[in-house]
Scaffold this motif. Structure first.
Motif, PDB file in Angstrom:
ATOM      1  N   ALA A 118     -11.205 -55.402 -33.300  1.00 22.51           N
ATOM      2  CA  ALA A 118     -11.556 -53.997 -33.070  1.00 22.51           C
ATOM      3  C   ALA A 118     -10.407 -53.274 -32.385  1.00 22.51           C
ATOM      4  N   GLN A 119     -10.391 -51.969 -32.558  1.00 24.24           N
ATOM      5  CA  GLN A 119      -9.415 -51.136 -31.858  1.00 24.24           C
ATOM      6  C   GLN A 119      -9.725 -51.151 -30.366  1.00 24.24           C
ATOM      7  N   ASP A 120      -8.696 -51.075 -29.518  1.00 26.48           N
ATOM      8  CA  ASP A 120      -8.920 -51.016 -28.076  1.00 26.48           C
ATOM      9  C   ASP A 120      -9.665 -49.743 -27.710  1.00 26.48           C
ATOM     10  N   ASN A 121     -10.584 -49.862 -26.758  1.00 28.72           N
ATOM     11  CA  ASN A 121     -11.306 -48.699 -26.274  1.00 28.72           C
ATOM     12  C   ASN A 121     -10.307 -47.712 -25.661  1.00 28.72           C
ATOM     13  N   PRO A 122     -10.345 -46.438 -26.071  1.00 29.63           N
ATOM     14  CA  PRO A 122      -9.416 -45.443 -25.522  1.00 29.63           C
ATOM     15  C   PRO A 122      -9.444 -45.347 -24.001  1.00 29.63           C
ATOM     16  N   VAL A 123     -10.577 -45.716 -23.393  1.00 30.26           N
ATOM     17  CA  VAL A 123     -10.694 -45.651 -21.942  1.00 30.26           C
ATOM     18  C   VAL A 123      -9.686 -46.589 -21.269  1.00 30.26           C
ATOM     19  N   ILE A 124      -9.327 -47.673 -21.953  1.00 31.60           N
ATOM     20  CA  ILE A 124      -8.406 -48.650 -21.392  1.00 31.60           C
ATOM     21  C   ILE A 124      -7.090 -47.993 -20.982  1.00 31.60           C
ATOM     22  N   SER A 125      -6.633 -47.064 -21.805  1.00 30.91           N
ATOM     23  CA  SER A 125      -5.358 -46.397 -21.520  1.00 30.91           C
ATOM     24  C   SER A 125      -5.478 -45.351 -20.415  1.00 30.91           C
ATOM     25  N   GLN A 126      -6.710 -45.097 -19.940  1.00 29.39           N
ATOM     26  CA  GLN A 126      -6.932 -44.060 -18.930  1.00 29.39           C
ATOM     27  C   GLN A 126      -7.356 -44.631 -17.577  1.00 29.39           C
ATOM     28  N   LEU A 127      -7.254 -45.950 -17.434  1.00 29.01           N
ATOM     29  CA  LEU A 127      -7.782 -46.605 -16.235  1.00 29.01           C
ATOM     30  C   LEU A 127      -6.981 -46.308 -14.972  1.00 29.01           C
ATOM     31  N   THR A 128      -5.757 -45.858 -15.125  1.00 26.65           N
ATOM     32  CA  THR A 128      -4.962 -45.524 -13.943  1.00 26.65           C
ATOM     33  C   THR A 128      -5.271 -44.118 -13.423  1.00 26.65           C
ATOM     34  N   PHE A 230     -12.723 -53.811 -16.868  1.00 19.63           N
ATOM     35  CA  PHE A 230     -11.648 -52.836 -16.648  1.00 19.63           C
ATOM     36  C   PHE A 230     -10.652 -53.332 -15.602  1.00 19.63           C
ATOM     37  N   LEU A 231     -11.144 -53.977 -14.558  1.00 15.75           N
ATOM     38  CA  LEU A 231     -10.252 -54.489 -13.521  1.00 15.75           C
ATOM     39  C   LEU A 231      -9.389 -55.633 -14.037  1.00 15.75           C
ATOM     40  N   ILE A 232      -9.950 -56.440 -14.926  1.00 22.67           N
ATOM     41  CA  ILE A 232      -9.180 -57.526 -15.538  1.00 22.67           C
ATOM     42  C   ILE A 232      -7.993 -56.950 -16.310  1.00 22.67           C
ATOM     43  N   VAL A 233      -8.223 -55.797 -16.930  1.00 24.95           N
ATOM     44  CA  VAL A 233      -7.153 -55.128 -17.675  1.00 24.95           C
ATOM     45  C   VAL A 233      -6.206 -54.402 -16.729  1.00 24.95           C
ATOM     46  N   LEU A 234      -6.763 -53.742 -15.701  1.00 29.17           N
ATOM     47  CA  LEU A 234      -5.968 -52.851 -14.849  1.00 29.17           C
ATOM     48  C   LEU A 234      -5.077 -53.582 -13.849  1.00 29.17           C
ATOM     49  N   VAL A 235      -5.605 -54.623 -13.226  1.00 24.59           N
ATOM     50  CA  VAL A 235      -4.857 -55.306 -12.148  1.00 24.59           C
ATOM     51  C   VAL A 235      -3.480 -55.800 -12.606  1.00 24.59           C
ATOM     52  N   PRO A 236      -3.373 -56.481 -13.754  1.00 28.64           N
ATOM     53  CA  PRO A 236      -2.035 -56.909 -14.180  1.00 28.64           C
ATOM     54  C   PRO A 236      -1.079 -55.726 -14.407  1.00 28.64           C
ATOM     55  N   LEU A 239       0.128 -54.514 -11.050  1.00 24.92           N
ATOM     56  CA  LEU A 239       1.054 -55.473 -10.455  1.00 24.92           C
ATOM     57  C   LEU A 239       2.353 -55.595 -11.240  1.00 24.92           C
ATOM     58  N   GLY A 240       2.427 -54.907 -12.373  1.00 20.87           N
ATOM     59  CA  GLY A 240       3.629 -54.944 -13.189  1.00 20.87           C
ATOM     60  C   GLY A 240       3.794 -56.233 -13.975  1.00 20.87           C
ATOM     61  N   ILE A 241       2.670 -56.962 -14.132  1.00 20.25           N
ATOM     62  CA  ILE A 241       2.731 -58.226 -14.883  1.00 20.25           C
ATOM     63  C   ILE A 241       2.852 -57.960 -16.375  1.00 20.25           C
ATOM     64  N   ILE A 242       2.152 -56.912 -16.844  1.00 13.34           N
ATOM     65  CA  ILE A 242       2.209 -56.542 -18.262  1.00 13.34           C
ATOM     66  C   ILE A 242       2.526 -55.046 -18.362  1.00 13.34           C
TER      67      ILE A 242
END
Length: 242
Positions: A118-128, A230-236, A239-242
């Motif tokens: 599936a396409q990534d949820n657009p919200v993912i790109s707005q988590l910051t 969302f935190l699993i996606v946001l934290v890295p 932290l500049g991991i990804i």
């Protein structure tokens, strides 16, 4: 209502509102409630240019519209679906939260293995964005409400014609989860994915409502689950991991 009309997991001292004239509401109020859910579903499914100017804040409408529609229909007696938490509810929330997270993770892995991506949820790109997190809790409650409103409507319709409470609950649950799954189609653009992950995967939050008759319990599970994801996606990212 007799004991045999309830599933074993249900509390027999409580019942779902409205479907059996408990309490009775007029046809006009039923129409307002249904239209509020239908309008919310339309706004989610069909992009409108003038709403795009609101940005992330347009998602507040997904909360305001069904809350006002349901509130008007029941004379603002939100206690029909919003109840005080009981001691056992917190244990139930933890168990179902873990169960849904594991189930969704395994199912997502299986779908990916078979080529269903599936396409990534657009919200993912707005988590910051802080505004995303401010709107997020309201949107989730709105999503729960537009899951419960169709459930109550379908339960009323099927019970009216069959007088079979258990069968009506099963059908109403199936249809409401199907609608909830399709609501995610514009975001994920994969029918199979949303039917399994957002549809079948939401059986845990739906079970929470079926058992407790309290939308706040299903809301808590939904909110915590999405927050964890969302935190699993946001934290890295932070932290500049990804």
């Amino acid at each position: 209502m007799q004991k045999d009309d309830y599933f074993k997991f249900e509390n027999e001292t409580q019942d779902f509102p409205l479907y059996n004239d408990n309490p009775h509401i007029s046809a006009g109020k039923w129409a307002v409630m249904i239209l509020s859910a239908a309008l919310t579903i339309f706004l989610i499914m069909v992009p409108l240019d003038f709403l795009s100017e609101l940005g992330i804040y347009k998602r507040i409408l997904y909360f305001i519209i069904p809350v006002l529609g349901f509130g008007f229909a029941v004379d603002w007696k939100f206690g029909l679906i919003c109840k005080k938490f009981k001691k056992g509810d917190f244990k139930l929330i933890v168990i179902l939260l873990i169960a849904e997270f594991v189930f969704s993770s395994v199912l997502n892995f299986a779908l990916t293995y078979f080529g269903v991506v599936a396409q990534d949820n657009p919200v993912i790109s707005q988590l910051t964005s802080i505004s995303t997190w401010l709107v997020f809790p309201f949107q989730i409650f709105g999503e729960e409400l537009i899951k419960i409103i169709p459930f109550i409507v379908f339960l009323m319709l099927f019970y009216k014609f069959t007088k079979n409470r258990k069968m009506s609950i099963v059908i109403a649950t199936t249809l409401s989860l199907l609608i909830f799954a399709l609501l995610h189609l514009p975001a994920y653009e994969s029918l199979i994915s949303v039917l399994f992950l957002q549809g079948l995967g939401s059986i845990f939050t739906m079970y929470a409502y079926l058992k407790t008759k309290n939308i706040l319990v299903s809301y808590a599970i939904h909110l915590l689950l999405d927050t964890i994801i969302f935190l699993i996606v946001l934290v890295p990212v932070m932290l500049g991991i990804i």
